[in-house]
Design a protein around this motif. Structure first.
Motif, PDB file in Angstrom:
ATOM      1  N   VAL A 112     -10.148   0.679  -4.327  1.00  0.00           N
ATOM      2  CA  VAL A 112      -9.083   0.741  -3.578  1.00  0.00           C
ATOM      3  C   VAL A 112      -9.805   0.802  -1.916  1.00  0.00           C
ATOM      4  O   VAL A 112     -10.800   1.815  -1.735  1.00  0.00           O
ATOM      5  CB  VAL A 112      -8.801   1.876  -4.473  1.00  0.00           C
ATOM      6  N   VAL A 113      -8.933   1.223  -0.566  1.00  0.00           N
ATOM      7  CA  VAL A 113      -9.528   1.117   0.275  1.00  0.00           C
ATOM      8  C   VAL A 113      -8.537   2.161   1.322  1.00  0.00           C
ATOM      9  O   VAL A 113      -7.296   1.829   1.179  1.00  0.00           O
ATOM     10  CB  VAL A 113     -10.184   0.042   1.574  1.00  0.00           C
TER      11      VAL A 113
ATOM     12  N   VAL B  68      -3.545   3.746   1.540  1.00  0.00           N
ATOM     13  CA  VAL B  68      -4.365   3.727   0.658  1.00  0.00           C
ATOM     14  C   VAL B  68      -4.123   2.178   0.616  1.00  0.00           C
ATOM     15  O   VAL B  68      -2.559   2.208   0.093  1.00  0.00           O
ATOM     16  CB  VAL B  68      -4.459   5.086  -0.072  1.00  0.00           C
ATOM     17  N   HIS B  69      -4.420   1.536  -0.094  1.00  0.00           N
ATOM     18  CA  HIS B  69      -4.139   0.034  -0.836  1.00  0.00           C
ATOM     19  C   HIS B  69      -5.287  -1.097  -1.624  1.00  0.00           C
ATOM     20  O   HIS B  69      -5.847   0.126  -1.227  1.00  0.00           O
ATOM     21  CB  HIS B  69      -3.765  -1.266   0.333  1.00  0.00           C
ATOM     22  N   PHE B  70      -5.211  -1.736  -2.324  1.00  0.00           N
ATOM     23  CA  PHE B  70      -5.895  -1.898  -3.192  1.00  0.00           C
ATOM     24  C   PHE B  70      -6.461  -4.023  -2.642  1.00  0.00           C
ATOM     25  O   PHE B  70      -5.316  -4.651  -2.438  1.00  0.00           O
ATOM     26  CB  PHE B  70      -5.120  -2.078  -4.889  1.00  0.00           C
TER      27      PHE B  70
ATOM     28  N   GLY C 193       0.635  -1.246   0.377  1.00  0.00           N
ATOM     29  CA  GLY C 193      -0.037   0.067  -0.231  1.00  0.00           C
ATOM     30  C   GLY C 193       0.935   1.279   0.221  1.00  0.00           C
ATOM     31  O   GLY C 193       2.567   1.297   0.317  1.00  0.00           O
ATOM     32  N   ILE C 194       0.199   2.280  -0.065  1.00  0.00           N
ATOM     33  CA  ILE C 194       1.085   3.628  -0.049  1.00  0.00           C
ATOM     34  C   ILE C 194       0.545   4.410   1.186  1.00  0.00           C
ATOM     35  O   ILE C 194      -0.515   4.733   1.850  1.00  0.00           O
ATOM     36  CB  ILE C 194       0.211   4.275  -1.188  1.00  0.00           C
ATOM     37  N   TYR C 195       1.497   5.197   2.008  1.00  0.00           N
ATOM     38  CA  TYR C 195       1.334   5.338   2.847  1.00  0.00           C
ATOM     39  C   TYR C 195       1.056   6.532   2.843  1.00  0.00           C
ATOM     40  O   TYR C 195       2.298   7.331   2.459  1.00  0.00           O
ATOM     41  CB  TYR C 195       2.789   5.549   4.376  1.00  0.00           C
ATOM     42  N   VAL C 196       0.050   7.254   3.484  1.00  0.00           N
ATOM     43  CA  VAL C 196      -0.689   8.814   3.253  1.00  0.00           C
ATOM     44  C   VAL C 196      -0.778  10.032   4.365  1.00  0.00           C
ATOM     45  O   VAL C 196      -0.281  10.982   3.834  1.00  0.00           O
ATOM     46  CB  VAL C 196      -1.995   8.748   2.518  1.00  0.00           C
TER      47      VAL C 196
ATOM     48  N   ARG D 221      -2.193  10.520  -6.337  1.00  0.00           N
ATOM     49  CA  ARG D 221      -2.859   9.166  -6.974  1.00  0.00           C
ATOM     50  C   ARG D 221      -2.899   8.577  -6.410  1.00  0.00           C
ATOM     51  O   ARG D 221      -4.426   8.057  -6.782  1.00  0.00           O
ATOM     52  CB  ARG D 221      -1.130   8.143  -8.020  1.00  0.00           C
ATOM     53  N   ALA D 222      -2.633   7.673  -5.088  1.00  0.00           N
ATOM     54  CA  ALA D 222      -3.222   7.258  -4.562  1.00  0.00           C
ATOM     55  C   ALA D 222      -4.692   7.684  -4.064  1.00  0.00           C
ATOM     56  O   ALA D 222      -5.991   6.848  -3.848  1.00  0.00           O
ATOM     57  CB  ALA D 222      -2.419   6.886  -3.495  1.00  0.00           C
ATOM     58  N   MET D 223      -4.782   8.960  -3.735  1.00  0.00           N
ATOM     59  CA  MET D 223      -6.757   9.080  -3.116  1.00  0.00           C
ATOM     60  C   MET D 223      -7.095   9.756  -4.705  1.00  0.00           C
ATOM     61  O   MET D 223      -7.715   9.847  -4.280  1.00  0.00           O
ATOM     62  CB  MET D 223      -6.084  10.964  -2.098  1.00  0.00           C
TER      63      MET D 223
END
Length: 268
Positions: A87-88, A41-43, A32-35, A136-138
């Protein structure tokens, strides 16, 4: 982080980092991506719109734009996702599920990449800036990332796209995931090396050959060296099921444009 392990402490990660943790006793990793703000945010392969006969199941599996998974008591927005999207947004604790925290590395050298025998830990590709990565993640949290596929569109593929903006063109092969390429590369290496067993009498020699083929197959599928890739702005991704259908056409157009620029015109 070190040469043998990408494990990090929570205090070491920054917003925009690609993080992961292992599941099922190191059988696979979830990315995931740490925001920032203790959020990731992960898939996932979760299907929020599936029909069930139980009203209780409907309440836990169907979500509107402001709903959340009823699993975290600490953060009200933990589990937020849009309908029909995998995506959550999760808090770091729920993402880790008591597992250790690891940081994915970008811009590594080919030697370092090959030394990391297990896939899904690093890439030779370089990352974009943290602001772009978080955007991108958001954006994908609100608009989706297509259908989950373990080989072509998984959680690592999602994180790699957020970090680089790169998508693969060949839908018949594998995606950007190093973890998936490892699963494919291991049996492929064994298959390719099997005819060589007649030529290499030593079991050690066969094992060395198999390991070498495995490593090279991993390297050949890394997005930092692949040629069947295209950089796509997140705003250009479609949220419908055919969101990747136009990639090959775009890739061919960019390739043709690049070749035309490199041509030298001779005038007699």
């Amino acid at each position: 982080m070190g040469f043998f392990s990408n494990r990090v402490e929570r205090s070491e990660i920054k917003a925009g980092d690609h993080i992961y943790t292992y599941r099922a006793v190191f059988a696979y990793s979830h990315h995931g991506i740490y925001v920032g703000g203790n959020k990731v945010v992960h898939f996932t392969h979760f299907t929020p719109d599936r029909e069930t006969s139980s009203s209780t199941e409907n309440s836990s599996n169907s979500y509107d734009g402001m709903s959340k998974m009823p699993s975290c008591q600490t953060y009200p927005d933990c589990g937020f996702r849009q309908p029909k999207s995998g995506v959550v947004l999760s808090c770091l604790d729920c993402f880790l599920r008591n597992g250790a925290l690891y940081s994915f590395e970008y811009g590594v050298t080919p030697t370092f990449f090959l030394a990391k025998v297990r896939g899904g830990t690093c890439t030779t590709a370089t990352s974009d800036g943290p602001g772009t990565v978080i955007h991108r993640a958001m954006y994908l949290l609100q608009n989706g990332f297509g259908n989950y596929d373990v080989f072509q569109n998984n959680c690592e593929d999602f994180a790699l796209y957020c970090k680089t903006g790169i998508l693969t063109v060949d839908k018949l092969g594998i995606g950007r995931s190093g973890q998936a390429s490892s699963l494919v590369g291991a049996p492929l290496a064994a298959l390719l090396s099997s005819p060589l067993k007649l030529l290499i009498p030593s079991p050690v020699g066969v094992a060395t050959m198999t390991a070498g083929m495995y490593c090279m197959s991993r390297y050949a599928t890394d997005i930092g060296v692949r040629t069947d890739i295209v950089k796509v702005a997140v705003e250009d991704l479609s949220v419908n099921l055919g969101w990747m259908d136009g990639l090959e056409e775009e890739f061919q157009e960019k390739k043709a444009s690049s070749e035309n620029k490199n041509q030298v015109i001779h005038v007699d």
